[in-house]
Design an enzyme around this catalytic site. Structure first.
Site, mmCIF file in Angstrom:
data_model
loop_
_atom_site.group_PDB
_atom_site.id
_atom_site.type_symbol
_atom_site.label_atom_id
_atom_site.label_comp_id
_atom_site.label_asym_id
_atom_site.label_seq_id
_atom_site.Cartn_x
_atom_site.Cartn_y
_atom_site.Cartn_z
ATOM 1 N N GLN A 26 53.417 -16.068 -40.501
ATOM 2 C CA GLN A 26 53.384 -17.149 -39.516
ATOM 3 C C GLN A 26 53.342 -16.655 -38.075
ATOM 4 O OE1 GLN A 26 56.742 -19.392 -41.733
ATOM 5 N NE2 GLN A 26 55.502 -21.010 -40.860
ATOM 6 N N ARG A 83 66.374 -13.703 -38.342
ATOM 7 C CA ARG A 83 65.841 -13.690 -39.703
ATOM 8 C C ARG A 83 64.327 -13.530 -39.630
ATOM 9 N NH1 ARG A 83 64.591 -18.394 -43.589
ATOM 10 N NH2 ARG A 83 64.029 -17.192 -45.418
ATOM 11 N N HIS A 127 58.251 -13.922 -48.073
ATOM 12 C CA HIS A 127 58.051 -15.248 -47.485
ATOM 13 C C HIS A 127 56.574 -15.601 -47.666
ATOM 14 C CE1 HIS A 127 59.989 -18.206 -44.454
ATOM 15 N NE2 HIS A 127 58.827 -18.733 -44.816
ATOM 16 N N ASN A 171 62.077 -16.352 -50.088
ATOM 17 C CA ASN A 171 62.191 -17.588 -49.332
ATOM 18 C C ASN A 171 61.603 -18.745 -50.133
ATOM 19 O OD1 ASN A 171 62.583 -19.146 -46.728
ATOM 20 N ND2 ASN A 171 60.427 -19.565 -47.174
ATOM 21 N N GLU A 172 62.423 -19.747 -50.413
ATOM 22 C CA GLU A 172 61.956 -20.991 -50.998
ATOM 23 C C GLU A 172 61.041 -20.801 -52.204
ATOM 24 O OE1 GLU A 172 60.392 -23.682 -48.062
ATOM 25 O OE2 GLU A 172 62.270 -23.741 -46.966
ATOM 26 N N ASN A 300 67.764 -23.739 -46.833
ATOM 27 C CA ASN A 300 66.822 -24.264 -45.848
ATOM 28 C C ASN A 300 66.798 -25.777 -46.000
ATOM 29 O OD1 ASN A 300 66.275 -21.541 -45.586
ATOM 30 N ND2 ASN A 300 64.140 -21.667 -46.255
ATOM 31 N N TYR A 302 65.497 -29.566 -44.223
ATOM 32 C CA TYR A 302 64.753 -30.319 -43.204
ATOM 33 C C TYR A 302 64.968 -31.826 -43.295
ATOM 34 C CZ TYR A 302 62.558 -25.928 -42.078
ATOM 35 O OH TYR A 302 62.365 -24.636 -41.679
ATOM 36 N N GLU A 377 67.428 -21.980 -42.580
ATOM 37 C CA GLU A 377 66.386 -22.647 -41.793
ATOM 38 C C GLU A 377 66.796 -24.089 -41.563
ATOM 39 O OE1 GLU A 377 62.321 -22.661 -43.267
ATOM 40 O OE2 GLU A 377 62.457 -20.547 -43.819
ATOM 41 N N TRP A 427 64.989 -22.893 -37.220
ATOM 42 C CA TRP A 427 63.561 -22.709 -37.502
ATOM 43 C C TRP A 427 62.785 -23.517 -36.473
ATOM 44 C CZ3 TRP A 427 60.991 -19.381 -40.532
ATOM 45 C CH2 TRP A 427 59.588 -19.530 -40.518
ATOM 46 N N GLU A 434 51.932 -22.880 -39.027
ATOM 47 C CA GLU A 434 52.676 -23.723 -39.966
ATOM 48 C C GLU A 434 51.835 -23.971 -41.228
ATOM 49 O OE1 GLU A 434 55.707 -24.584 -40.464
ATOM 50 O OE2 GLU A 434 55.317 -26.093 -41.993
ATOM 51 N N TRP A 435 51.553 -22.888 -41.943
ATOM 52 C CA TRP A 435 50.914 -22.939 -43.257
ATOM 53 C C TRP A 435 49.685 -23.852 -43.251
ATOM 54 C CZ3 TRP A 435 52.567 -18.662 -45.046
ATOM 55 C CH2 TRP A 435 53.887 -18.268 -44.819
HETATM 56 C C1 PNW Z 1 59.605 -24.000 -44.932
HETATM 57 N N1 PNW Z 1 57.939 -29.121 -48.539
HETATM 58 O O1 PNW Z 1 58.448 -24.535 -45.503
HETATM 59 C C2 PNW Z 1 59.288 -22.534 -44.757
HETATM 60 O O2 PNW Z 1 60.309 -21.663 -45.177
HETATM 61 C C3 PNW Z 1 58.804 -22.177 -43.381
HETATM 62 O O3 PNW Z 1 57.984 -21.057 -43.483
HETATM 63 C C4 PNW Z 1 58.125 -23.384 -42.753
HETATM 64 O O4 PNW Z 1 57.506 -23.071 -41.561
HETATM 65 C C5 PNW Z 1 59.195 -24.439 -42.571
HETATM 66 O O5 PNW Z 1 59.869 -24.724 -43.784
HETATM 67 C C6 PNW Z 1 58.663 -25.738 -41.993
HETATM 68 O O6 PNW Z 1 57.749 -26.333 -42.864
HETATM 69 C C7 PNW Z 1 58.398 -25.704 -46.221
HETATM 70 O O7 PNW Z 1 56.811 -29.580 -48.702
HETATM 71 C C8 PNW Z 1 57.141 -26.237 -46.440
HETATM 72 O O8 PNW Z 1 58.923 -29.630 -49.093
HETATM 73 C C9 PNW Z 1 56.979 -27.378 -47.210
HETATM 74 C C10 PNW Z 1 58.102 -27.956 -47.753
HETATM 75 C C11 PNW Z 1 59.367 -27.430 -47.546
HETATM 76 C C12 PNW Z 1 59.499 -26.300 -46.774
#
Ligand code: PNW
Length: 487
Positions: A26, A83, A127, A171-172, A300, A302, A377, A427, A434-435
């Site tokens: 990233q 991190r 990651h 990671n995740e 992590n 969100y 995160e 984060w 962002e992917w």
């Molecule tokens: C995480 N979802 O990604 C990652 O660990 C980070 O690299 C990323 O930048 C950050 O969260 C923000 O997106 C996710 O779809 C991506 O549930 C998608 C999901 C969850 C986490």
């Protein structure tokens, strides 16, 4: 409200770990420099339609060339920990064989610079940037990838061990398995539910093998994993909705907490997915390997997840904020509907709800008793707009400050209730790739002007710097409004 100098009361103890987080693909750029080979994200990003605007991480934040300046910015943020993740194909091109000295040197230099500033490195080994050659042999659906990962982990422990504070294996893994192999929204972009469940197990196995490999080299290593666990809420108390919540609980949380901490896959997960796979990829003895003791669990978080029994047709799942894709990441869960929640949202369309974080931390505290936790995160994307004031560039991001404040208050609340949360990593340290959304979503404390690479402290970075210095969170907080993505 208090002024910056008035020092509101300290909410967090002196030894609370304040951090910020990033990931290699990233931010680094330099995708094909100094011997680095392709990862699945280099390949996936070149697939038409995979990433918004056709962007790639070829340059990203150009951190590979700007790391000296970036370490200065971390020091100015006042974080005690950073991190970061290692790009596997940069240090071990192709994912097997000898190390690449130039790639290793980059991380040696970076880690030494952090050490000289008193910033503890939390290093994530994976990651999401799997060497493409390993994907060509089946990727995470192939058991041998777990062994390749353990060998890479061992080599990293040997060459970088003296400079690393905390190792995070993965990671995740939920995202790697289900977004990568079921939804196809992330690399490698496959939509094969059975491969996704095999990937879940091989990631869990990779974690366990890597923990052992690291400890063989470094017996005193502090080892962790970062999971995107979710608080799953049922829309009503009806048996049907509660069953939907139970199913998603198993896929999101049980599929990882079970093998990693309890040495089992939940029975309901095996039952729910029986039409997709017979789980014969779980070999005798595997669950003793996956259940290696670790020192700290990274979570992590969100947004919360609200579900009910599906009543309408199956549509593209968007309510939980993953990348739009023709396929769902939720294997064997067509009967579940993700319910959009009311209230303010971030630029990702993700509901802002700090109570989801306290709920999740309490759930994990109960399910994995005695396990120290860090929030590895947490943060938000908003539509940041730089302005010039008095000849200086500023980025006013009150919504991000409110988001961070609300979630830190949730952490403080559960700490008082006895949950052992030792640290918090925002984060992200800076805006980044962002992917599947490319650079269109900005999660950073620092604003990145992509054409020039210039970094600017957003207001939230100044706010966070006061938090890291004082351990107090009630500095200049404005009410949250969200950035205008409506439910
Ligand atoms: C995480 N979802 O990604 C990652 O660990 C980070 O690299 C990323 O930048 C950050 O969260 C923000 O997106 C996710 O779809 C991506 O549930 C998608 C999901 C969850 C986490």
């Amino acid at each position: 409200m208090s002024t910056p100098d008035a020092f509101p009361p300290r909410v967090f103890p002196e030894d609370f770990e304040w951090g910020a987080a990033t990931a290699a693909y990233q931010i680094e750029g330099a995708a094909f420099e100094d011997g680095r080979t392709a990862s699945i994200w280099d390949t996936f990003a070149r697939r038409p339609g995979a990433v918004l605007g056709g962007e790639t991480g070829d340059v990203a934040c150009d951190h590979y060339h700007r790391w000296v300046e970036d370490v200065d910015h971390l020091a100015a943020l006042g974080v005690g920990a950073y991190r970061l993740s290692i790009s596997w194909p940069r240090v071990q091109p192709g994912g097997s064989g000898a190390l690449n000295p130039a790639g290793v040197q980059f991380y040696l230099d970076l880690l030494r610079a952090l050490q000289s500033r008193g910033i503890r490195p939390y290093v994530t080994l994976y990651h999401w940037d799997l060497p493409q050659e390993l994907e060509d042999e089946g990727g995470w659906a192939n058991r041998s990838t777990a062994y390749a990962f353990a060998e890479y982990a061992r080599l990293m422990a040997e060459v970088l061990g003296h400079l690393v504070d905390t190792w995070t294996t993965l990671n995740e893994p939920w995202c790697s398995a289900f977004l990568g192999y079921a939804a196809g929204a992330h690399a490698p972009g496959r939509a094969e539910p059975d491969a996704a469940l095999a990937a879940v197990h091989h990631l869990n196995l990779a974690h366990g093998l890597a923990v052992s490999a690291i400890r063989e080299v470094l017996p005193a290593a502090r080892v962790s994993v970062a999971l995107n666990l979710r608080p799953i809420r049922s829309a009503t108390d009806s048996p049907e909705d509660r069953d939907a919540a139970r199913r998603i609980e198993a896929l999101s949380n049980g599929a990882f907490i079970g093998p990693l901490f309890e040495g089992v896959y939940p029975e309901d997960l095996l039952r729910d997915t029986a039409d997709v796979t017979d789980w014969s990829f779980v070999h005798p003895g595997d669950l003793a390997i996956t259940k290696q003791p670790i020192d700290v669990l990274g979570i992590n978080y969100y947004n919360p997840t609200l579900v009910r029994r599906r009543t309408g047709a199956v549509t593209t799942e968007r309510a939980d904020g993953h990348t739009p894709s023709a396929h769902s990441p939720w294997v064997a869960a067509d009967g579940v509907e993700f319910v959009p929640q009311d209230g303010p949202r971030t630029a990702m369309g993700w509901t802002i709800d700090p109570s989801g974080l306290s709920e999740l931390l309490l759930n994990v505290h109960r399910r994995v008793p005695g396990m120290p936790i860090v929030v590895s995160e947490n943060g938000a994307a908003f539509d940041d707009v730089p302005v010039v004031e008095g000849g200086e560039q500023r980025v006013h991001d009150p919504d991000r400050i409110a988001y961070l404040h609300g979630h830190l208050a949730a952490v403080a609340e559960v700490r008082e209730a006895g949950v052992d949360v030792r640290g918090y990593f925002a984060w992200s340290f800076m805006d980044n790739f962002e992917w599947a959304f490319g650079t269109s979503k900005r999660f950073g404390l620092l604003y990145v002007d992509y054409p020039t690479g210039e970094r600017t402290f957003k207001d939230s970075a100044h706010w966070y710097a006061r938090v890291t210095r004082t351990g107090a969170i009630d500095h200049d907080v404005e009410a949250p409004t969200g950035s205008g993505v409506e439910a």
